[in-house]
Design a protein around this motif. Structure first.
Motif, PDB file in Angstrom:
ATOM      1  N   THR A   1       6.426  -2.291   5.684  1.00  0.00           N
ATOM      2  CA  THR A   1       5.533  -3.255   6.324  1.00  0.00           C
ATOM      3  C   THR A   1       6.313  -4.470   6.820  1.00  0.00           C
TER       4      THR A   1
ATOM      5  N   HIS B   1       0.567   3.080  11.416  1.00  0.00           N
ATOM      6  CA  HIS B   1       0.087   2.419  10.206  1.00  0.00           C
ATOM      7  C   HIS B   1      -0.404   1.007  10.537  1.00  0.00           C
TER       8      HIS B   1
ATOM      9  N   SER C   1       0.289  -1.790   9.540  1.00  0.00           N
ATOM     10  CA  SER C   1       1.277  -2.874   9.632  1.00  0.00           C
ATOM     11  C   SER C   1       1.604  -3.180  11.094  1.00  0.00           C
TER      12      SER C   1
ATOM     13  N   TYR D   1       2.657  11.356   8.416  1.00  0.00           N
ATOM     14  CA  TYR D   1       2.430  11.705   7.007  1.00  0.00           C
ATOM     15  C   TYR D   1       2.627  13.208   6.785  1.00  0.00           C
TER      16      TYR D   1
ATOM     17  N   HIS E   1       8.414   7.904   6.527  1.00  0.00           N
ATOM     18  CA  HIS E   1       8.409   9.148   5.736  1.00  0.00           C
ATOM     19  C   HIS E   1       9.619  10.040   6.013  1.00  0.00           C
TER      20      HIS E   1
ATOM     21  N   HIS F   1      11.135   4.617  -0.934  1.00  0.00           N
ATOM     22  CA  HIS F   1      10.338   5.041  -2.097  1.00  0.00           C
ATOM     23  C   HIS F   1       9.457   6.256  -1.804  1.00  0.00           C
ATOM     24  N   LYS F   2       9.119   6.449  -0.529  1.00  0.00           N
ATOM     25  CA  LYS F   2       8.140   7.516  -0.262  1.00  0.00           C
ATOM     26  C   LYS F   2       8.721   8.899  -0.547  1.00  0.00           C
TER      27      LYS F   2
ATOM     28  N   TYR G   1      -7.605   4.453   3.673  1.00  0.00           N
ATOM     29  CA  TYR G   1      -6.233   4.366   3.138  1.00  0.00           C
ATOM     30  C   TYR G   1      -6.077   5.289   1.934  1.00  0.00           C
TER      31      TYR G   1
HETATM   32  C1  LIG Z   1       3.643   5.706   8.287  1.00  0.00           C
HETATM   33  C2  LIG Z   1       3.700   4.500   7.401  1.00  0.00           C
HETATM   34  N1  LIG Z   1       4.264   3.380   7.867  1.00  0.00           N
HETATM   35  C3  LIG Z   1       4.356   2.269   7.114  1.00  0.00           C
HETATM   36  C4  LIG Z   1       3.866   2.230   5.832  1.00  0.00           C
HETATM   37  C5  LIG Z   1       3.999   0.976   5.018  1.00  0.00           C
HETATM   38  O1  LIG Z   1       5.041   1.128   4.148  1.00  0.00           O
HETATM   39  P1  LIG Z   1       5.216   0.180   2.854  1.00  0.00           P
HETATM   40  O2  LIG Z   1       4.141   0.581   1.913  1.00  0.00           O
HETATM   41  O3  LIG Z   1       6.594   0.502   2.384  1.00  0.00           O
HETATM   42  O4  LIG Z   1       5.078  -1.221   3.300  1.00  0.00           O
HETATM   43  C6  LIG Z   1       3.252   3.371   5.302  1.00  0.00           C
HETATM   44  C7  LIG Z   1       2.692   3.337   3.952  1.00  0.00           C
HETATM   45  O5  LIG Z   1       1.934   4.143   3.527  1.00  0.00           O
HETATM   46  C8  LIG Z   1       3.171   4.540   6.106  1.00  0.00           C
HETATM   47  O6  LIG Z   1       2.599   5.660   5.650  1.00  0.00           O
END
Ligand SMILES: Cc1ncc(COP(=O)(O)O)c(C=O)c1O
Length: 441
Positions: A79, A103, A105, A158, A185, A212-213, A412
Motif C-alpha cells: 500500500t 487494489h 490502495s 490474486y 502477489h 509476505h503474501k 475484502y
Molecule cells: C493486488 C494487491 N495489491 C496491493 C495490496 C496491498 O498490500 P499490503 O497489504 O501489503 O499493503 C494487496 C493486499 O491484499 C493486494 O492483493
C-alpha cells in the motif's frame, strides 16, 4: 477476548491465505529475537528515510535481484509503496488510466495525487468468475485517443493471471505513458524459471512487490522497484515520496526480515523450496483431475495460486464445505470457484490435506452453475480527491439512483472497488447498499 488471548490460542485451521509463511519462519528469523534487533537510528546505524550505509548496500543487492535500477525496502506494505510510486510519477490534475481490478490502495493514491481517473476494464474469464488479462490491443486503442500520465495495473492478479507486460510496456512507452505494475502477489518470479517473468524483467517502469503474501516474510514487508528506463525522475524523488508515507521509526526487525527473505530466495534453499512447491502442485493437480475437480490452468498462469471448481457445487458452497468439515480456509471464493493461495511455507502435507478434502466434496447433479455478472464500466462524476473533500448527505436507497456516491463498496479480499466515492450510483449497485446511502451534494 483480548488480543493476547486471541493470538495465544492455538489456531488449528489450515490456511491457504496470506501470509504464506504458515506462522513459522522458513529462513532464520526468530520472533523471540524481535526485541534484540529493535533499534532506532542510533549512532552508527543507517536510516531508512536517508539510507547511506547498510540499508543502502542491502537495497543495492536487492536491486540486482529485482533487475531494477533501484529497489527500496518498505516496511508498511505494498500500500505505501504504491502511494509513493504514484506520488512520484503523477502530478496535480494529471489524467491516469487504472485497471478496474486494482487494489483500493490505487484509489487512495488517486485521492492523494489529485489526479483524474479513467478506468480500464480487464478481460474476464467467465467460466471461473474471475478477471483475466489486460488486452494490449484494447489498451493501445485507449491510449491513442487520450493523454495519460500513467497506466496502473495488477499482474499477477490474486488468481495468478499474468498479463503480457512486455507488450503492454512497449505500448505504454510508444505513447509516453508510465507503466506502474502492482505485482504484490508475484514476489517469487525473479527466483524461478518455472514461474512467469517479473514485471521489471519485462519492461515495467515501476513495480511494487509484497514479500509476505507468497515469499514467507512477515506482514508489511514490501519492495518498490524502479526500472532503468526511468531517466528523467531522480531516484531521490522516490525516496522523498516514500518518506511521506512511511513512519520515521521504521522497524529494523522488518528490514532484517526483508534482507533475510531475499538472501533465502536467491540462495540454494529458496530455489529448491520454490521448485519443490511447483512440483508438488503439479502432482496435486494431476491427482485432482482424476477426481473430477477442475484446477485452473493457462499459459503464463502462476501455478502457486490454486483455483478450483467442481461440477455440481457452487464455489461458495465448496468453500463452506471445506471450512466446516475440514477446517480449510481459502483466500477468496465466488459463485463458481475457490482460490487457495500457496507460497513459501506451504508444505506437501498441507497440500495433501487440501487434496483429500477436495476429493470428498459432495455434489448435486441437478445444480446448475451460476453466471457471474462482472461490473460494467463505472460512470465517474468527480475525481477521487474532490469526492474525498466534499460534503455529503444521506438519502434513502430508493432515491439514490444516478446520484454521486460518497459510499465505498469494496469487498475484502480482494479489495477491488465495486463503487467508489465520486461515481454515479447505477441500478446494479443497489444490491450492495444499505437503506441510507451517502451521496455527494
Ligand atoms: C493486488 C494487491 N495489491 C496491493 C495490496 C496491498 O498490500 P499490503 O497489504 O501489503 O499493503 C494487496 C493486499 O491484499 C493486494 O492483493
Amino acid at each position: 477476548m483480548s488480543l493476547i488471548k486471541l493470538l495465544n490460542n492455538k489456531i488449528d485451521r489450515i490456511l491457504f491465505t496470506t501470509p504464506s509463511h504458515n506462522q513459522k519462519p522458513r529462513f532464520d528469523f526468530n520472533v523471540n529475537s524481535f526485541y534484540k534487533v529493535d533499534y532506532s537510528e542510533i549512532e552508527g546505524f543507517d536510516n531508512l528515510s536517508n539510507p547511506k550505509g547498510e540499508i543502502l548496500m542491502s537495497m543495492a543487492r536487492a536491486s540486482q535481484l529485482m533487475r531494477a535500477k533501484q529497489t527500496f525496502f518498505v516496511t508498511q506494505g505494498v500500500t505505501s509503496a504504491m502511494l509513493a510510486a504514484m506520488k512520484t510519477i503523477i502530478n496535480q490534475d494529471d489524467k491516469v488510466l487504472v485497471a478496474r481490478n486494482c487494489h483500493k490502495s490505487v484509489y487512495n493514491g488517486l485521492i492523494l495525487t489529485n489526479a483524474f481517473v479513467d478506468w480500464f476494464m480487464p478481460d474476464t474469464i467467465d467460466e471461473w468468475g474471475i478477471y483475466g488479462v489486460i488486452d494490449p490491443k484494447k489498451l493501445e486503442n485507449t491510449l491513442k485517443i487520450n493523454n495519460y500520465r500513467a497506466f496502473i495495473m495488477t499482474s499477477p492478479t490474486y488468481e495468478g493471471i499474468n498479463s503480457d507486460i512486455k507488450e503492454i510496456s512497449k505500448i505504454c512507452k510508444n505513447y509516453g505513458v508510465y507503466l506502474i505494475v502492482d505485482e504484490a502477489h508475484g514476489a517469487l518470479y525473479n527466483f524461478s524459471d518455472n514461474l512467469p517473468q517479473s514485471a521489471m524483467a519485462q519492461g515495467a517502469d515501476i513495480s511494487v512487490i509484497s514479500l509476505h503474501k507468497t515469499a514467507g516474510a512477515l506482514n508489511q514487508t514490501a519492495l518498490l522497484n524502479v526500472s532503468y528506463d526511468i531517466n528523467n525522475i531522480e531516484i531521490n524523488q522516490f525516496q522523498q515520496s516514500l518518506n511521506l508515507f512511511q513512519t520515521t521509526s521504521p522497524s529494523y526487525p522488518l528490514l532484517l526480515n526483508i534482507e533475510m527473505c531475499l538472501n533465502y530466495l536467491s540462495g540454494k534453499d529458496g530455489k529448491k523450496d520454490i521448485q519443490n512447491l511447483i512440483n508438488d502442485i503439479e502432482n496435486f493437480k494431476k491427482d485432482l483431475k482424476r477426481f473430477g475437480v477442475d484446477v485452473y490452468e493457462a499459459d503464463n498462469h502462476d501455478i502457486t495460486k490454486i483455483l478450483v471448481k467442481k461440477e455440481g457445487i457452487s464455489g461458495l458452497d465448496l468453500s463452506d464445505f471445506l471450512y466446516r468439515d475440514f477446517n480449510i480456509e481459502d483466500e477468496l471464493n465466488n459463485q463458481i470457484s475457490c482460490l487457495y493461495l500457496t507460497g513459501i511455507g506451504t508444505s506437501r502435507q498441507k497440500l495433501d490435506k487440501l487434496k483429500n478434502a477436495l476429493k470428498k466434496v459432495i455434489t448435486n447433479e441437478s445444480y446448475e452453475e451460476e453466471k457471474i455478472e462482472f461490473q460494467p464500466m463505472p460512470i465517474v462524476k468527480i475525481r477521487p480527491s474532490d469526492a474525498f473533500n466534499h460534503n455529503f448527505i444521506y438519502v434513502n436507497k430508493q432515491d439514490c439512483l444516478l446520484k454521486i456516491s460518497n459510499t465505498l463498496v469494496l469487498p475484502y479480499p480482494p479489495g477491488i472497488g465495486v463503487l467508489y466515492p465520486g461515481e454515479a450510483i447505477q441500478k446494479w449497485h443497489l444490491d450492495y447498499l444499505n437503506n441510507d446511502v451517502e451521496v455527494i451534494v
